[in-house]
Scaffold this motif. Sequence first.
Motif, PDB file in Angstrom:
ATOM      1  N   SER A  30       0.830  -1.208   0.000  1.00  0.00           N
ATOM      2  CA  SER A  30       0.000   0.000   0.000  1.00  0.00           C
ATOM      3  C   SER A  30       0.864   1.258   0.000  1.00  0.00           C
ATOM      4  N   ALA A  31       1.947   1.251   0.756  1.00  0.00           N
ATOM      5  CA  ALA A  31       2.838   2.410   0.784  1.00  0.00           C
ATOM      6  C   ALA A  31       3.483   2.633  -0.578  1.00  0.00           C
ATOM      7  N   ILE A  32       3.865   1.551  -1.249  1.00  0.00           N
ATOM      8  CA  ILE A  32       4.438   1.686  -2.593  1.00  0.00           C
ATOM      9  C   ILE A  32       3.390   2.194  -3.565  1.00  0.00           C
ATOM     10  N   ALA A  33       2.152   1.717  -3.424  1.00  0.00           N
ATOM     11  CA  ALA A  33       1.072   2.189  -4.295  1.00  0.00           C
ATOM     12  C   ALA A  33       0.784   3.668  -4.062  1.00  0.00           C
ATOM     13  N   ILE A  34       0.815   4.104  -2.810  1.00  0.00           N
ATOM     14  CA  ILE A  34       0.602   5.521  -2.504  1.00  0.00           C
ATOM     15  C   ILE A  34       1.733   6.365  -3.088  1.00  0.00           C
ATOM     16  N   ALA A  35       2.960   5.878  -3.000  1.00  0.00           N
ATOM     17  CA  ALA A  35       4.099   6.601  -3.579  1.00  0.00           C
ATOM     18  C   ALA A  35       3.981   6.663  -5.099  1.00  0.00           C
ATOM     19  N   ALA A  36       3.541   5.566  -5.723  1.00  0.00           N
ATOM     20  CA  ALA A  36       3.355   5.571  -7.175  1.00  0.00           C
ATOM     21  C   ALA A  36       2.242   6.528  -7.572  1.00  0.00           C
ATOM     22  N   LEU A  37       1.189   6.582  -6.779  1.00  0.00           N
ATOM     23  CA  LEU A  37       0.108   7.524  -7.049  1.00  0.00           C
ATOM     24  C   LEU A  37       0.602   8.958  -6.943  1.00  0.00           C
ATOM     25  N   SER A  38       1.531   9.210  -6.032  1.00  0.00           N
ATOM     26  CA  SER A  38       2.082  10.566  -5.911  1.00  0.00           C
ATOM     27  C   SER A  38       2.832  10.955  -7.180  1.00  0.00           C
TER      28      SER A  38
END
Length: 69
Positions: A30-38
């Motif tokens: 989830s943290a990687i997905a949030i970073a990718a979304l950023s």
Amino acid sequence: MAILVRILVWVVWLAGAGWFWHAGKVGTASAIAIAALSLVVFAWPHGIARRRHDELRYVDMGKEPTGYH
């Protein structure tokens, strides 16, 4: 100024994602997905509404160059 604000908000976003991951509120994926979304939100070029500046533009000043007489 706008680019600086975008960079600062992006850094805050990444820091928040890292803090949530460190605190155990979100998992690693989830943290990687949030970073990718950023990256999609803040690093994507927003040139759709702006005028393109790829072409060369010449300005006629209406004056002759000096020293060519």
